[in-house]
Design a protein around this motif. Sequence first.
Motif, PDB file in Angstrom:
ATOM      1  N   LEU A   1       0.847  -1.189   0.000  1.00 35.43           N
ATOM      2  CA  LEU A   1       0.000   0.000   0.000  1.00 35.43           C
ATOM      3  C   LEU A   1       0.880   1.236   0.000  1.00 35.43           C
ATOM      4  O   LEU A   1       1.800   1.349   0.812  1.00 35.43           O
ATOM      5  N   SER A   2       0.595   2.148  -0.920  1.00 40.98           N
ATOM      6  CA  SER A   2       1.347   3.401  -1.022  1.00 40.98           C
ATOM      7  C   SER A   2       0.446   4.538  -0.584  1.00 40.98           C
ATOM      8  O   SER A   2      -0.709   4.633  -1.008  1.00 40.98           O
ATOM      9  N   THR A   3       0.977   5.401   0.273  1.00 39.83           N
ATOM     10  CA  THR A   3       0.187   6.543   0.723  1.00 39.83           C
ATOM     11  C   THR A   3       1.042   7.790   0.806  1.00 39.83           C
ATOM     12  O   THR A   3       2.235   7.736   1.092  1.00 39.83           O
ATOM     13  N   GLU A   4       0.435   8.898   0.517  1.00 36.62           N
ATOM     14  CA  GLU A   4       1.069  10.191   0.625  1.00 36.62           C
ATOM     15  C   GLU A   4       0.928  10.707   2.050  1.00 36.62           C
ATOM     16  O   GLU A   4       0.070  10.238   2.805  1.00 36.62           O
ATOM     17  N   ALA A   5       1.760  11.670   2.403  1.00 35.36           N
ATOM     18  CA  ALA A   5       1.669  12.278   3.738  1.00 35.36           C
ATOM     19  C   ALA A   5       0.610  13.372   3.728  1.00 35.36           C
ATOM     20  O   ALA A   5       0.868  14.528   4.040  1.00 35.36           O
ATOM     21  N   GLN A   6      -0.607  12.997   3.357  1.00 39.49           N
ATOM     22  CA  GLN A   6      -1.729  13.921   3.302  1.00 39.49           C
ATOM     23  C   GLN A   6      -2.927  13.295   4.004  1.00 39.49           C
ATOM     24  O   GLN A   6      -3.102  12.072   3.997  1.00 39.49           O
ATOM     25  N   TYR A   7      -3.781  14.133   4.556  1.00 33.89           N
ATOM     26  CA  TYR A   7      -4.908  13.656   5.355  1.00 33.89           C
ATOM     27  C   TYR A   7      -5.813  12.712   4.568  1.00 33.89           C
ATOM     28  O   TYR A   7      -6.160  11.628   5.027  1.00 33.89           O
ATOM     29  N   PHE A   8      -6.212  13.113   3.349  1.00 27.47           N
ATOM     30  CA  PHE A   8      -7.152  12.294   2.588  1.00 27.47           C
ATOM     31  C   PHE A   8      -6.505  10.990   2.113  1.00 27.47           C
ATOM     32  O   PHE A   8      -7.187   9.977   1.954  1.00 27.47           O
ATOM     33  N   SER A   9      -5.191  11.009   1.894  1.00 29.47           N
ATOM     34  CA  SER A   9      -4.505   9.769   1.539  1.00 29.47           C
ATOM     35  C   SER A   9      -4.539   8.795   2.707  1.00 29.47           C
ATOM     36  O   SER A   9      -4.737   7.590   2.527  1.00 29.47           O
ATOM     37  N   LEU A  10      -4.349   9.300   3.913  1.00 27.52           N
ATOM     38  CA  LEU A  10      -4.392   8.440   5.093  1.00 27.52           C
ATOM     39  C   LEU A  10      -5.795   7.884   5.301  1.00 27.52           C
ATOM     40  O   LEU A  10      -5.964   6.725   5.694  1.00 27.52           O
ATOM     41  N   GLN A  11      -6.818   8.699   5.024  1.00 25.54           N
ATOM     42  CA  GLN A  11      -8.187   8.201   5.097  1.00 25.54           C
ATOM     43  C   GLN A  11      -8.395   7.068   4.094  1.00 25.54           C
ATOM     44  O   GLN A  11      -9.024   6.048   4.395  1.00 25.54           O
ATOM     45  N   GLY A  12      -7.851   7.241   2.898  1.00 31.08           N
ATOM     46  CA  GLY A  12      -8.004   6.238   1.863  1.00 31.08           C
ATOM     47  C   GLY A  12      -7.331   4.928   2.200  1.00 31.08           C
ATOM     48  O   GLY A  12      -7.712   3.873   1.673  1.00 31.08           O
ATOM     49  N   MET A  13      -6.342   4.962   3.076  1.00 31.76           N
ATOM     50  CA  MET A  13      -5.659   3.734   3.479  1.00 31.76           C
ATOM     51  C   MET A  13      -6.621   2.754   4.135  1.00 31.76           C
ATOM     52  O   MET A  13      -6.544   1.542   3.923  1.00 31.76           O
ATOM     53  N   GLU A  14      -7.533   3.270   4.938  1.00 31.30           N
ATOM     54  CA  GLU A  14      -8.493   2.396   5.602  1.00 31.30           C
ATOM     55  C   GLU A  14      -9.411   1.730   4.584  1.00 31.30           C
ATOM     56  O   GLU A  14      -9.747   0.543   4.703  1.00 31.30           O
ATOM     57  N   GLN A  15      -9.811   2.478   3.565  1.00 32.13           N
ATOM     58  CA  GLN A  15     -10.657   1.906   2.527  1.00 32.13           C
ATOM     59  C   GLN A  15      -9.890   0.843   1.739  1.00 32.13           C
ATOM     60  O   GLN A  15     -10.446  -0.209   1.397  1.00 32.13           O
ATOM     61  N   ALA A  16      -8.618   1.124   1.444  1.00 30.25           N
ATOM     62  CA  ALA A  16      -7.795   0.145   0.730  1.00 30.25           C
ATOM     63  C   ALA A  16      -7.631  -1.127   1.554  1.00 30.25           C
ATOM     64  O   ALA A  16      -7.664  -2.241   1.023  1.00 30.25           O
ATOM     65  N   MET A  17      -7.458  -0.968   2.857  1.00 31.56           N
ATOM     66  CA  MET A  17      -7.319  -2.131   3.723  1.00 31.56           C
ATOM     67  C   MET A  17      -8.607  -2.954   3.754  1.00 31.56           C
ATOM     68  O   MET A  17      -8.564  -4.189   3.791  1.00 31.56           O
ATOM     69  N   GLU A  18      -9.752  -2.289   3.717  1.00 30.17           N
ATOM     70  CA  GLU A  18     -11.025  -3.010   3.702  1.00 30.17           C
ATOM     71  C   GLU A  18     -11.140  -3.879   2.453  1.00 30.17           C
ATOM     72  O   GLU A  18     -11.557  -5.040   2.518  1.00 30.17           O
TER      73      GLU A  18
END
Length: 281
Positions: free
Chosen positions: A139-156
């Motif tokens: 999983l790749s994520t940027e150091a941005q708030y919405f990217s971190l939110q998207g991490m949870e969706q990707a994990m789901e």
Amino acid sequence: MATTIAVLSQKGGTGKTTLVRSLADVLGRIGLDVICVDADPQGNLSDYFDADPDADPTLGEVLTGRARAVDATHGELIPANLGLAEAELALAGKIGRELTLRNALRDLKRRHDLILIDCPPTLGLLTVNSLVAASHAILSTEAQYFSLQGMEQAMEVLELARDNLNPELELLGVVLNIANMRTRHARHALEALRERFGEKLFRTVIRESVVYPESAERAIPILDYRPKRGVDYLELAVEVLERLGWPERREALERVRAELFPPPKSKQPTASEVPVTRGEA
């Protein structure tokens, strides 16, 4: 059988495609036979590989059953274009649609060491197909708030794919990408990821640099375009090899590092700099 890694993020602009291209380059340099699959209809990875825009067949033809994956391999890549979006729509009404890519890659897995799949920045059918076809996910994520939110969706989505379709799927790790660690926000993002993912968070952070989009625009890997900017990817490759259980490849990676960054040669003193000992004057 090849190890297959799907690289995904919930949104675009997280450095995912550069991550795939750079890992493929680094791991290819140590002797691994690496094939990349562009599963994004935007075709950014195909552009990075400088694939022919008119290449045929592509992944779209593979998923619709009009071509074999082996025949759609152009060099080190199975390319994609906007026709892949049409293929995704065609898959929607197919029985066993989530298994299409896994079945298509079977023959390819017997021929190579590693397959890297660049997933689209959405959590739709193409991403699900990629996760079902993979043994591991990054999983790749940027150091941005919405990217971190998207991490949870990707994990789901990852957990759904693992629970229902691919029980062997393993999260290889999470990487903080395009990060300016001089900012407080990026440091907080790193800490939040560490709290959420623990040891699954890669130690290596891919630092922000304008060199990455430049190398993509020129279709030149980072280590050829600006070697010093590729150090983060070398470090990440070390961790990937460790987590895949391939520590024997570490020595080859150190040789690549030595070739890219040879130690400075010691300066030989000139005749005038050589001290004259007593009796030689």
